[in-house]
Every structure is written in C-alpha cells, then in structure tokens.
Design an enzyme around this catalytic site. Structure first.
Site, mmCIF file in Angstrom:
data_model
loop_
_atom_site.group_PDB
_atom_site.id
_atom_site.type_symbol
_atom_site.label_atom_id
_atom_site.label_comp_id
_atom_site.label_asym_id
_atom_site.label_seq_id
_atom_site.Cartn_x
_atom_site.Cartn_y
_atom_site.Cartn_z
ATOM 1 N N CYS A 113 41.514 38.785 34.539
ATOM 2 C CA CYS A 113 42.518 39.143 35.561
ATOM 3 C C CYS A 113 43.424 37.973 35.939
ATOM 4 C CB CYS A 113 41.835 39.681 36.811
ATOM 5 S SG CYS A 113 40.840 41.117 36.469
ATOM 6 N N HIS A 249 46.945 39.414 42.638
ATOM 7 C CA HIS A 249 46.274 40.304 41.685
ATOM 8 C C HIS A 249 45.802 41.528 42.456
ATOM 9 C CE1 HIS A 249 43.698 42.052 38.795
ATOM 10 N NE2 HIS A 249 42.570 41.633 39.347
ATOM 11 N N ASN A 279 43.408 48.507 39.335
ATOM 12 C CA ASN A 279 43.305 47.136 38.835
ATOM 13 C C ASN A 279 43.661 47.121 37.350
ATOM 14 O OD1 ASN A 279 42.499 44.655 37.855
ATOM 15 N ND2 ASN A 279 40.546 44.609 38.963
#
Ligand code: ACO
Length: 322
Positions: A113, A249, A279
C-alpha cells in the site's frame, strides 16, 4: 536546483461495482458493519481478463493528456503494484510497450500500500539527479485476484483501480521531500504467504490470498502514521497549519480520521475516497489525488501531504507543492 513537479494526474476504475449489499449475499456481513468499521460503501472490481496493466494504461493516458505528454516524451516509468500481470516482464515494461515508448528506464516497485509513495520518492531522486526529466509514476492493482471471497474479515476491504502522475523537471520545488520506511519484523500481520520461490504449488490454496490480523494492523497503522506526520513536519520545518490537503492511503476511515486529528486538520481538508473505492493498495493515493485535482479542490500552489501504510510493514510520506 532541479526539482520534480506534478504536471498531470489521471486515474481509472473498472466498470463493475461491488456494493456492501452485494457482499451481504456472499458472506455473513452487513452494510452497517462495513460502514461503521471501515467507512467503505462500495468498491470497483476488474472484469474477467482485465489486468493491472489495463488499469494502469487508462490512468497513465489520462495523466499524460493532462500533462500534454506523449509516450516518447517519457524517460522513466515506475509502476507500483502488488498484483503484476506477469512474474516478468515488469508491468512497467508492459505499459511502456503500450505507450509506444522504446528505451526509457522502466521498472516496478513493490511496497504494497505504500508503493506509490515509494515510487514517487524514487522518481523524485531520479529527476533531482538530473539524469531524467519526465517520469510516469503509476499505482495500479487488481487486488480482487488475491482476495479470498469467502473470508469476511478481508473481502469487504479491498478494491481494484489505478492512478498515475506525470512528473516533470522544474526549477521550483514540487516534491519537497519524501520519507520512506519499512520493518519486516511485521511480515506476518498482513501478508499473502505464497510466493514464486516457494513453488507454484503453494499458490493454489488459502496461502495465495490476503491474510491479515486486522486489529493489530489497525493499532500499528494509527501509531505509525502519527509518527510519519510528525517526522515530515519536523524535518521540513513546517507546522500543521502549512498543510492544505492530506491525501492519505485509503484503507479505513477511522485510520484516516486519526491521522487528520493528529494534523489538526478538519475533514474538509482531507481527501476521502475510501467510501467509493475501498482499499486499492498502491492505487489509492493517486486515485484520491486525481479525484481532488479534477473536482477543483486541490489547486496549484497547495501544499499536499501524502501518507501511506501497508504490508511489510512499509510506510512513508510525500510532501508536495502542487
Ligand atoms: N462483517 C461482520 N462482522 C465481521 C466482519 C465482517 N465483514 N469481519 C469481522 N467481523 C467480526 C469479527 O469476527 C469479530 O466478531 P467477534 O467479536 O464475534 O469475534 C467482530 O466483527 C470484530 O472484529 P474485529 O477484527 O475486532 O473488528 P475491528 O473493529 O478491528 O475491524 C477491521 C476490523 C475493519 C479489519 C479493522 O481492524 C481494520 O481496519 N484494520 C486495519 C486493516 C487495514 O487497514 N489494512 C490495510 C492496511 S495496509 C493495506 O492497505 C494493505
């Protein structure tokens, strides 16, 4: 001095949308639980046969159009991804071919990520060194391929998508600084345990899918992101009030809100796309950035703080004057 500045942004989301209500029909979950614990309402899922490079190409073309850049103008391509099309060549090379570029530097970055922030840090260093002048930096993922769709603790969290930026050399600071970290001691808290060198056999079972100790990841993420915010402000002599936009993020609205509180930023200075995208790992920051650039919230001259946390663990930030 040479600096790297954002000349264009772009993004792409697959057509298919999977809502929380769709998930209620697949696993024992509820729209209310998912919204309350994560802030997610829906996510996009790549069609059968649609690959990470397909998503990356669409996002890249959009960023290139905004930056008025053609394939042959680019001298560096970095794709941040955990879900490459092939073991090799890299997705960056596959993308390079589609963009009609021959000969530029092209490689993938794997920091889960945090991949896009890592890729920005690397591209910034290439441009500052004077060796390269026009970089295409992409975050692209088809995380749906590494999700166990029978595991309610993970399948509600993730989605597919891509985002891209074109960075050009300029005289004024665009990217002011990046701060990149990792600690492999946390390798088992968030992982896809299967891997090439363990043999393809290991890639068939549950080990081929995301496994996460969500509670523990959550705790470390909140603490670590608080620290990276402090580090970024301190090392660059800035105050909380200097930040116009937090572009975090997009993993969980509770993690995002905790970081915003740490910065003393009200939520209307935080770009939030987790509700609509879920996500999307390395794609989530450039997707969020592009949304806020195109809807006019982020304006030239604004100071942006990008921050991410992910598997590894990896974490980092990029401080940018847009
Ligand atoms: N629907 C309904 N119930 C669920 C679901 C679901 N989808 N998933 C878990 N539950 C249940 C659990 O089984 C548990 O039940 P129990 O109390 O009977 O045992 C209960 O809900 C609470 O579970 P917790 O795991 O304690 O829930 P929590 O509040 O921690 O939320 C979550 C879980 C959303 C995963 C949270 O821990 C989180 O966001 N962690 C961080 C994850 C993350 O951000 N990962 C990515 C960061 S890095 C990257 O982006 C790759």
């Amino acid at each position: 001095m040479i600096y790297a500045g954002i000349a264009g942004t772009g993004s792409y989301l697959p057509e298919k949308v999977l809502t929380n209500h769709d998930l209620e029909r697949m696993v024992d979950t509820s729209d209310a639980w998912i919204r309350e614990r994560t802030g997610i309402g829906k996510r996009h899922i790549a069609a059968e046969g649609e690959t990470t490079c397909d998503l990356a190409e669409a996002a890249a073309r959009s960023a290139m159009a905004q930056a008025h850049v053609r394939g042959e103008d680019i001298d560096l391509i970095i794709v941040a991804t955990t879900t490459p099309d092939r073991v090799f060549p890299s997705t960056a090379c596959l993308l390079q071919e589609r963009l009609g570029n021959h000969g530029c530097t092209a490689f993938d970055v794997q920091a889960v990520c945090t991949g896009f922030v890592y890729a920005m840090g690397i591209a910034d260093k290439f441009i500052r060194s004077g060796s390269h002048r026009c970089a295409l930096v992409v975050g692209a993922e088809t995380l749906s391929r590494i999700i166990d769709w029978t595991d309610r603790t993970t399948c509600v969290l993730f989605g597919d998508g891509a985002g891209a930026v074109v960075l050009k050399a300029q005289d004024e600071p665009g990217i002011i600084a990046t701060h990149l970290h990792a600690d492999g001691a946390y390798k088992d808290l968030l992982t896809v345990p299967a891997g090439i060198s363990q043999g393809y056999g290991a890639m068939q079972g549950k080990e081929a899918f995301i496994q996460m100790r969500g509670n523990e990841v959550f705790r470390v993420a909140v603490n670590t992101l608080g620290q990276i915010v402090d580090e970024t402000l301190q090392k660059n002599g800035l105050d909380q009030a200097d930040i116009d936009w937090l572009v975090p993020h997009q993993a969980n609205i509770r993690i995002i809100n905790a970081t915003a509180r740490k910065l003393g930023l009200s939520t209307d200075h935080v770009v939030q796309t987790v509700e609509d995208h879920g996500n999307t790992s390395a794609a989530s920051i450039p997707l969020a950035l592009d949304v806020a650039v195109r809807d006019g919230r982020i304006k030239r001259g604004n100071k942006l703080l990008l921050e991410a946390f992910g598997g590894g663990f990896t974490w980092g930030s990029a401080l940018i004057t847009y």
